[in-house]
Design an enzyme around this catalytic site. Structure first.
Site, PDB file in Angstrom:
ATOM      1  N   SER A 112     -29.346  -9.819 -11.016  1.00 54.59           N
ATOM      2  CA  SER A 112     -28.177 -10.334 -12.067  1.00 54.59           C
ATOM      3  C   SER A 112     -27.653  -8.989 -12.486  1.00 54.59           C
ATOM      4  O   SER A 112     -26.523  -9.131 -12.995  1.00 54.59           O
ATOM      5  CB  SER A 112     -28.924 -11.267 -13.301  1.00 54.59           C
ATOM      6  OG  SER A 112     -29.101 -12.358 -12.654  1.00 54.59           O
ATOM      7  N   THR A 165     -26.840 -10.223 -17.433  1.00 54.74           N
ATOM      8  CA  THR A 165     -25.427 -10.487 -17.196  1.00 54.74           C
ATOM      9  C   THR A 165     -24.662 -10.232 -18.486  1.00 54.74           C
ATOM     10  O   THR A 165     -23.641  -9.561 -18.291  1.00 54.74           O
ATOM     11  CB  THR A 165     -25.411 -12.077 -16.984  1.00 54.74           C
ATOM     12  OG1 THR A 165     -26.359 -12.139 -15.836  1.00 54.74           O
ATOM     13  CG2 THR A 165     -23.914 -12.299 -16.559  1.00 54.74           C
ATOM     14  N   GLU A 279     -22.067 -17.068 -20.491  1.00 58.13           N
ATOM     15  CA  GLU A 279     -22.966 -17.389 -19.433  1.00 58.13           C
ATOM     16  C   GLU A 279     -23.861 -18.410 -19.741  1.00 58.13           C
ATOM     17  O   GLU A 279     -24.516 -18.542 -21.016  1.00 58.13           O
ATOM     18  CB  GLU A 279     -23.700 -16.112 -19.167  1.00 58.13           C
ATOM     19  CG  GLU A 279     -24.804 -16.066 -18.234  1.00 58.13           C
ATOM     20  CD  GLU A 279     -25.920 -15.166 -18.401  1.00 58.13           C
ATOM     21  OE1 GLU A 279     -26.641 -14.967 -17.025  1.00 58.13           O
ATOM     22  OE2 GLU A 279     -26.424 -14.623 -19.264  1.00 58.13           O
ATOM     23  N   HIS A 327     -25.116 -15.065  -8.360  1.00 63.06           N
ATOM     24  CA  HIS A 327     -25.655 -15.545  -7.148  1.00 63.06           C
ATOM     25  C   HIS A 327     -26.332 -16.815  -7.325  1.00 63.06           C
ATOM     26  O   HIS A 327     -26.188 -17.552  -8.305  1.00 63.06           O
ATOM     27  CB  HIS A 327     -26.893 -14.211  -6.963  1.00 63.06           C
ATOM     28  CG  HIS A 327     -27.906 -14.336  -8.228  1.00 63.06           C
ATOM     29  ND1 HIS A 327     -28.845 -15.430  -8.346  1.00 63.06           N
ATOM     30  CD2 HIS A 327     -27.732 -13.429  -9.132  1.00 63.06           C
ATOM     31  CE1 HIS A 327     -29.375 -15.255  -9.497  1.00 63.06           C
ATOM     32  NE2 HIS A 327     -28.749 -14.025 -10.298  1.00 63.06           N
TER      33      HIS A 327
END
Ligand code: ZN
Length: 390
Positions: A112, A165, A279, A327
């Site tokens: 990440s 992130t 996020e 991902h």
């Protein structure tokens, strides 16, 4: 000779297995064994998804940009959520769709940190690295560029705000595990609104500093509960809602949709426009644990935050929303399901990340630029282009 070779090759593979670092903050990576984690049952409890069919002039440049990252969210995770909600998500309203390749600067399978850095800076770097290139030189991220352009900026997460992130949009450090250094970068970043967990990285520190004192001196309202976040109407916000990561949905409640609403309400007051990163962190943790109910809960919670952004963007008409992932996690295969009652059966070949390209969904002015196959870095470079265009 053969015996030496085999011993060497065994040693080699033992070494390779033990290279992947597992940090204290990442104990969510244990695969759960029980069968109940392979099936999600909605029992027909679905939430409504309105239609937002709006068209945008093809050449129009967005004034506001919202990047929403589902950590570990592959197409299977999206469709597991869609099945669980009777076949429809707010994502259905995103007519511009593409796929992003996610390999990092040093790995076919990204983590990440490198994935977040690619999405925030437009440059592929090494796994584990935050906001620096492969030579550890600092990279400007799109949030910093937006700030430089006079826009208001925000970062939201359901993990610690110091996690890989969100940190990729706020900090520049050699390793994602330097949580206290990342907290220092966040304190000095100039971001207008940040909400997530990670309170202890600001207060229980090796240098004995209490960064919440600094934050207050800089004019931030340091908030500890989602009720406080829901109530705040303007000003700078430092929302630290948990010592480390926020709890699973059941215990934390709808923090992400509420934080998204508050952030948009505050940031949209800026006449120059705004940049916001949101996020959905724990989709990834459901993947690591091979836990379908966890994935579905997090995917639909993230989708509801997307719904909040969509509600604003459809009215505002000057806002580009990009929904993607850093991902995929777990290699989720949807083995069976039922759209009528929202049942999903999933299978997993791994407890780790995979290399499959991730979906890119876009809505609003400029969305037509984000279709087809692309590199994850292209997303950041298109955002930069919009931020730089007069
Ligand atoms: Zn992960």
């Amino acid at each position: 000779m053969n015996r030496i070779l085999t011993r060497a090759s065994v040693f080699g593979c033992l070494l390779s297995i033990s290279i992947a670092p597992v940090y204290a903050q990442e104990n969510y990576k244990e695969i759960s064994k029980e069968d109940i984690t392979k099936v999600y049952r909605a029992n027909g409890n679905f939430y409504a998804v309105p239609d937002y069919s709006v068209s945008f002039p093809p050449k129009k440049r967005p004034k506001n940009i919202i990047v929403m990252i589902g950590d570990g969210m592959g197409l299977a995770q999206v469709y597991a959520g869609m099945t669980a909600n009777g076949g429809r998500l707010f994502l259905d309203n995103f007519k511009n769709v593409g796929f992003a390749r996610t390999h990092s600067g040093d790995n076919y399978v990204t983590d990440s940190a490198a994935g977040g850095t690619a999405l925030s800076t437009g440059v592929k770097t090494k796994n584990d690295v935050i906001g620096l290139d492969i030579n550890y030189d600092t990279l400007q991220n799109v949030r910093e560029l937006a700030q430089q352009r006079g826009k208001a900026t925000g970062v939201l997460s359901t993990s610690a705000i110091t996690h890989a992130t969100p940190a990729s949009f706020l900090a520049h450090r050699k390793s994602r595990s330097y949580y206290e250094d990342i907290a220092l970068d966040i304190t000095n970043s100039g971001v207008d609104v940040f909400i997530g967990g990670g309170y202890k990285h600001f207060t229980k520190r090796a240098d004995d500093k209490d960064l919440t004192v600094d934050l207050k001196k800089k004019g931030y309202q340091v908030l500890r509960t989602i009720e406080e976040v829901a109530a705040v109407k303007d000003g700078k916000v430092a929302g630290l809602l948990a010592p480390e990561h926020t709890d699973r949905l059941e215990k934390r409640g709808n923090i992400l949709p509420v934080a998204t609403k508050t952030a948009i309400d505050i940031l949209s007051k800026d006449k120059d426009g705004f940049f916001l990163m949101v996020e959905g962190s724990q989709i990834d943790w459901g993947g690591h644990q091979n836990n379908v109910p966890y994935i579905v809960e997090e995917m639909t919670d993230f989708d509801r935050a997307i719904g909040v952004a969509l509600e604003f963007a459809a009215k505002n008409k000057e806002t580009l929303i990009i929904v993607t992932a850093d991902h995929e996690t777990g290699g989720l295969a949807i083995a069976n399901g039922n759209l009528k009652n929202g049942t999903v059966n999933g299978l997993f070949p791994t407890g780790g990340h995979t290399a499959i390209p991730v979906p890119v969904f876009s809505f609003g002015p400029g969305a037509n630029r984000l279709t087809g196959f692309m590199e994850n870095t292209d997303i950041a470079n298109i955002v930069k282009e919009f931020l730089n265009r007069k």
